[in-house]
Design a protein around this motif. Sequence first.
Motif, mmCIF file in Angstrom:
data_model
loop_
_atom_site.group_PDB
_atom_site.id
_atom_site.type_symbol
_atom_site.label_atom_id
_atom_site.label_comp_id
_atom_site.label_asym_id
_atom_site.label_seq_id
_atom_site.Cartn_x
_atom_site.Cartn_y
_atom_site.Cartn_z
ATOM 1 N N ASP A 417 -13.469 -126.372 23.243
ATOM 2 C CA ASP A 417 -12.855 -125.219 23.901
ATOM 3 C C ASP A 417 -11.531 -125.584 24.577
ATOM 4 N N TYR A 420 -8.977 -125.944 22.009
ATOM 5 C CA TYR A 420 -8.641 -124.621 21.492
ATOM 6 C C TYR A 420 -7.690 -123.887 22.437
ATOM 7 N N LYS A 421 -8.009 -123.963 23.740
ATOM 8 C CA LYS A 421 -7.158 -123.252 24.708
ATOM 9 C C LYS A 421 -5.745 -123.825 24.715
ATOM 10 N N THR A 423 -4.248 -125.527 22.111
ATOM 11 C CA THR A 423 -3.551 -125.592 20.822
ATOM 12 C C THR A 423 -3.820 -124.407 19.899
ATOM 13 N N GLY A 424 -4.889 -123.652 20.178
ATOM 14 C CA GLY A 424 -5.259 -122.561 19.279
ATOM 15 C C GLY A 424 -6.070 -123.033 18.082
ATOM 16 N N VAL A 425 -6.322 -124.337 18.007
ATOM 17 C CA VAL A 425 -7.107 -124.895 16.884
ATOM 18 C C VAL A 425 -8.594 -124.759 17.212
ATOM 19 N N THR A 426 -9.353 -124.192 16.277
ATOM 20 C CA THR A 426 -10.784 -123.956 16.512
ATOM 21 C C THR A 426 -11.635 -125.079 15.919
ATOM 22 N N GLU A 428 -13.812 -124.649 13.700
ATOM 23 C CA GLU A 428 -13.820 -124.412 12.258
ATOM 24 C C GLU A 428 -12.602 -125.072 11.601
ATOM 25 N N GLN A 452 -16.587 -122.909 21.123
ATOM 26 C CA GLN A 452 -16.075 -123.849 20.104
ATOM 27 C C GLN A 452 -17.052 -125.015 19.912
ATOM 28 N N LYS A 489 -4.796 -125.863 11.041
ATOM 29 C CA LYS A 489 -5.228 -124.466 10.878
ATOM 30 C C LYS A 489 -5.216 -124.003 9.419
#
Lengths: 524, 371
Positions: A417, A420-421, A423-426, A428, A452, A489
Amino acid sequence: MFEKGGTKMSRKNKVRNFHQAKWDEPVIFELSNKGERGILFPEIEKEIEMDIGDGISNLPKNMVRKQPPNLPELSQMQVLKHYLRLSQQTLGADLNVDIGQGTCTMKYSPKINEKLATSSKFTELHPSQDETTVQGILEIIYKLDLFLREISGLDKFTFQPSGGSQAIFAIASIVHAHHEASGESEKRDEIITTMFSHPSDAAAPIVKGYKIINIYPNEDGLPAVEALEKAVSNRTAGLLITNPEDTGIFNPKIREFTRIVHEVGGVCGYDQANANGILGITRAKEAGFDLCFFNLHKTFSSPHGCGGPAAGALGVTEEFIKYLPTPLVEFDESKYFFNYDVPRSIGKVRAFYGVVPAILKAYSWIMSLGSKGLREVSEVAVLNNNYLLKKVLELRGASAPYAEGRHRIEQVRYSWDELYKETGVTTEDITCRMVDFGFHMWSSHHPFIVPQPFTLEPTESYSKAEIDEYIAGLKKVVEEAYENPEIVKTAPHRSVVHKIDVDSLDDPTRWAITWRAYLKKSKK
Amino acid sequence: MKKVGLIVNPIAGMGGKVGLKGTDGQAILAEAKRMGAEQVSPQRTVKALERLIPLKNAIELITYPQEMGEEVANQCGFNPKVIGSITQGMTSSDDTKQACKDLLKMKIDLLLFAGGDGTARDIYNSIGNEIVVLGIPTGVKMHSSVFAYNPLRAGDLAMIYLQGKVKELKEAEVMDVDEEAFRNGFVSAKLYGYLRVPFGRRYTQGLKAGSPPTEKYSQEAIAQKIIDDMENDCFYIIGPGTTTRTIMEKLNLDFTLLGVDLLYRKKLIEEDLNEKKLMEHIKGKKAKLVITPIGGQGFLFGRGNQQLSPNVIKEVGKDNIIVIATSHKINSLNGHPFLIDSGDTELDRLLGGYVIVITGYQESVVYRVIS
């Protein structure tokens, strides 16, 4: 040969410059060529026909197909090429470092066990054979039962369920039979489980007609005793719980859980699909359980699921033996035999007496290790997991929610998480990019209450070097996420298929799991 | 080409760091500025808009002048169509409302707005349910659930919605608190209505192997369970919310989405009751109360359902409170317990602990409640 800027893998540089084969292979139905054949059978000889007939005309008319099945028509060589190509497009357990498939216990299944299971001495047995002619395999089934009694502390096992979920269904059926015997089955219609137990612990009892009460974890990742006290009542039929749960956290109050459920008249069932880290260390009996099951295809070598086949070994205490599915395999000091005389049995959950290849492999695996070896399996699995935990937590943006600072048992549900916050990379995206370095993709981290989520389970099979390779791959992907998130991504870049539209997986009007359904839906 | 509207409330969030709990009204804004507050909304909006850059040539971005959208759109490399007019540095709630009306005429596919609860209220009052919206959270008060979890997620969710990957919509609560009361230490949150937002289930939860039921299907299963279990000689108080509304829809009864309705033997006794009327009906009688957590923070009492006062709750009794919620709604709390702020500390303490929440026809969860 290598990606620009890439280097050959070595002990120093552990990230592999992998590229998967891509054959662009059509579905086999699309390769079909009318009239093409793999085998041409000779015409039946007149003499034979006179003696035994043509093999068809003596069948009842309603059993003879009016039209031949719509199967693909291909020559042998085409079939061989087709499946070899497909095999090159998979990332099998024997090819990659498979610790990314957390909760699946992707451990190595020694090939000697596979060899035993494919021996003609074994494959030519038929489940309908008279028991006097299959004493060898019955002995193996009986002795594996004895081993599992020792490992769990319970009193009798059956191997009839062909997987974990079927074993849970059998447990729910036994719980139901138990309450029916005391005239309470209608009143006791609730099964209690926990959010981080396996989803089948809730799903299978629903199929049996039970209502489910699911306990949410607290901040420490564990279900609270007070929450269980809220859930129990005179409607409680039983408890079905995994321990350690899929967070890898062991519930130290499990004995209190079983006591509370017993006090209200409920039955306690133990989902031991996560037993790989506790063999020879804790047992179902001492934790107060009445029933339990192991997945032979996870904990006891015989490969997992689709690499399988699967087998759910269901164990019970003395009190519940009378409800087990039949036949039970027993020994009368001179021979092994099938016991169908179990009047209160729940009946069969599957034909015959179990997935015998998985039983054979599990027996062989236990025999090769012995009791000390089994405990060592668990110790190494836990050690590997906690080494991996330390290494993952050193990566930027990674965390292991709940039980901060504590060791885990055999797996960990991590969270990306923070990454993700930033970089926006999840998660998945990360797993898709890991495919580019030769690691299997895995997407099931149910229930999705960890943001995440990312579940890793290294088992005892992988060496430190291989765990380090996995970590090196993960580290590379994390660095990319911060420096060049687009490459992550848009991954995978070096796999069979690049980005696919996963939206259709949620859309029953678009998915098709048979060729016929595909033709029907694509016409719309 | 998809049309995307963008409204930035440039002053949203300014009161936060200086402890003013909001910036509704010019006097408070002036006070915030005097205390050294700086604009935060535009920078946060940029984070969301940057996620949409790959769609730059595939969408038409329509926005209001200068700090209400034009500047951040240009900063992110968009070439926005700018409509309307404002007085720079002096924007107010009226500008937001006017922008909504103007954008509504442009037939936009999605309205992205940056602000807080006050902005969400202005949007709701101007467009109601006509357009799909998504909030970029930049305000101080965030009780509404029309906002994405953070600006990045707002951008990502907008992106996949515009790409057609998310088709399902959900009705999300628009809530706001009385700022003046809030500054004096009282929280008085009201539920104003619902806006339609993209339902990012698949996105927020990652790729799933199975096909979880949709929000609507879950709501229907829960409603059917409540209806099937209804006792004959018992009043049913139905609290506000879309999950509770489904019960009324299934029974073909009139209802108030934001109010409290009363049933007896599956028939509507009265709609939209206040505390006094509720007490008149149920005093000394058997009654059950069906509620669902309100807003993005999981309040059971004290936000958006103040009609359900401490007196009403005590009259019904703790054991007769039925809590319902979809699994998605519970999961979206990320493990944070349900909250209670009924106004009666002793009652709040009594209601704390663990509650059984009905999440499906045969399913429930045990969830923690704190005051």
